[in-house]
Design a protein around this motif. Sequence first.
Motif, PDB file in Angstrom:
ATOM      1  N   ALA A  21       0.831  -1.211   0.000  1.00 34.49           N
ATOM      2  CA  ALA A  21       0.000   0.000   0.000  1.00 34.49           C
ATOM      3  C   ALA A  21       0.860   1.254   0.000  1.00 34.49           C
ATOM      4  N   ASP A  22       1.953   1.214   0.764  1.00 30.20           N
ATOM      5  CA  ASP A  22       2.862   2.365   0.823  1.00 30.20           C
ATOM      6  C   ASP A  22       3.507   2.620  -0.534  1.00 30.20           C
ATOM      7  N   TYR A  23       3.941   1.566  -1.197  1.00 30.66           N
ATOM      8  CA  TYR A  23       4.547   1.705  -2.525  1.00 30.66           C
ATOM      9  C   TYR A  23       3.543   2.316  -3.493  1.00 30.66           C
ATOM     10  N   ALA A  24       2.332   1.791  -3.482  1.00 38.82           N
ATOM     11  CA  ALA A  24       1.305   2.289  -4.398  1.00 38.82           C
ATOM     12  C   ALA A  24       1.016   3.766  -4.147  1.00 38.82           C
ATOM     13  N   GLN A  25       0.964   4.153  -2.892  1.00 40.81           N
ATOM     14  CA  GLN A  25       0.682   5.553  -2.559  1.00 40.81           C
ATOM     15  C   GLN A  25       1.817   6.454  -3.015  1.00 40.81           C
ATOM     16  N   ARG A  26       3.063   6.039  -2.750  1.00 41.31           N
ATOM     17  CA  ARG A  26       4.220   6.884  -3.091  1.00 41.31           C
ATOM     18  C   ARG A  26       4.430   6.996  -4.599  1.00 41.31           C
ATOM     19  N   HIS A  27       4.079   5.956  -5.341  1.00 41.90           N
ATOM     20  CA  HIS A  27       4.316   5.941  -6.790  1.00 41.90           C
ATOM     21  C   HIS A  27       3.044   6.186  -7.609  1.00 41.90           C
ATOM     22  N   ASN A  28       1.987   6.563  -6.921  1.00 41.44           N
ATOM     23  CA  ASN A  28       0.731   6.906  -7.609  1.00 41.44           C
ATOM     24  C   ASN A  28       0.222   5.753  -8.468  1.00 41.44           C
ATOM     25  N   VAL A  29       0.209   4.554  -7.883  1.00 41.99           N
ATOM     26  CA  VAL A  29      -0.298   3.353  -8.552  1.00 41.99           C
ATOM     27  C   VAL A  29      -1.695   3.066  -8.005  1.00 41.99           C
ATOM     28  N   ALA A  30      -2.631   2.815  -8.885  1.00 46.00           N
ATOM     29  CA  ALA A  30      -4.035   2.737  -8.481  1.00 46.00           C
ATOM     30  C   ALA A  30      -4.365   1.525  -7.619  1.00 46.00           C
ATOM     31  N   ASN A  31      -3.697   0.401  -7.863  1.00 47.22           N
ATOM     32  CA  ASN A  31      -4.101  -0.844  -7.199  1.00 47.22           C
ATOM     33  C   ASN A  31      -2.913  -1.509  -6.516  1.00 47.22           C
TER      34      ASN A  31
END
Length: 326
Positions: free
Chosen positions: A44-54
């Motif tokens: 979840a942290d990776y997705a948030q930092r890299h603007n990944v939707a899922n």
Amino acid sequence: MMSKINWGIIGCGDVTEKKSGPAFSKVSGSSLLGVMRRDATKAADYAQRHNVANWYSDASELMNNKNINAIYIATPPASHMDYAIEALSKGFNVYVEKPVTRNADEARQIAEAVKHHPEQKLTVAHYRRAVPMFLKVKELLESKLIGEVRTVQIRMWQSRKPALIAKVEENWRVQPELSGGGYFHDLAPHQLDLMLYYFGEPEYYNGFSLNQSGNTPADDHVCGQILFKNKVVVNGSWCFNVADNQTTDTCEVIGTKGRIIFPFFGDYISWKTDDDEQTIKFIHPEHIQQPMIEKIVAYFNDEGPNPCSIDEAITLMDIMDAFTKK
């Protein structure tokens, strides 16, 4: 018109932070739609930092996302084979990190899966084949700047905690059941693949490995030699227990008219002939896998060749197995 390649990453760890991950959304016709890591909080942290939707904590759930059509496998090598075969069977094109597997037998199982799913494509992450500095070395060799190549000397000597290795909480790289071996298995694929890229098909290879320090479960000293069909001889030495003041990363290519020297993890090429002596410096791409990803996107869209096939990776793994056999 190019079809959009929508990626999902299995294993969004350190290698994906800068080297590869952001490039998937910077390459034309490509986007990163989902990431997976077994640790849900880190995913979840990776997705948030890299603007990944899922984001997902289970690879099968990621592969159930109907908008994703390509999978990048960036886990430790122990799970590459299973994830690659699963992804191919579910209709995805696949990009697999190096080393492609822990050994050649596992790589051959991926190759069988590719044969059984001929509509799918698979590329291996020997991305230095697309980096400008290493393409320049190839150009210099093909121009016969140093004449006919006679011998290549590879020296990769590092301390017990190599600065070249990404720092992680769990050092899986020195756990053979996860990595296939030790630091050799992490670094040598880049080096040996370039030898195959530059010099073609090998005729003979052999070597040995040992655990000199006993500091980890993995062997920390590997030596090997390759004779190519074009009569080029490569000798390699990898030692991961030298003093800090003795570390080196060099490839010296000796020909009938001179020599070329470069590091595999540096930014320069030097050459010396009877007529010339130069050193040129390079600035690597911000995301060093981006040139390779551009080629993969083209390949997945039938607009270019496979930049590194599983069959080429099998040859590499055969060589690594020969160097580290017991």
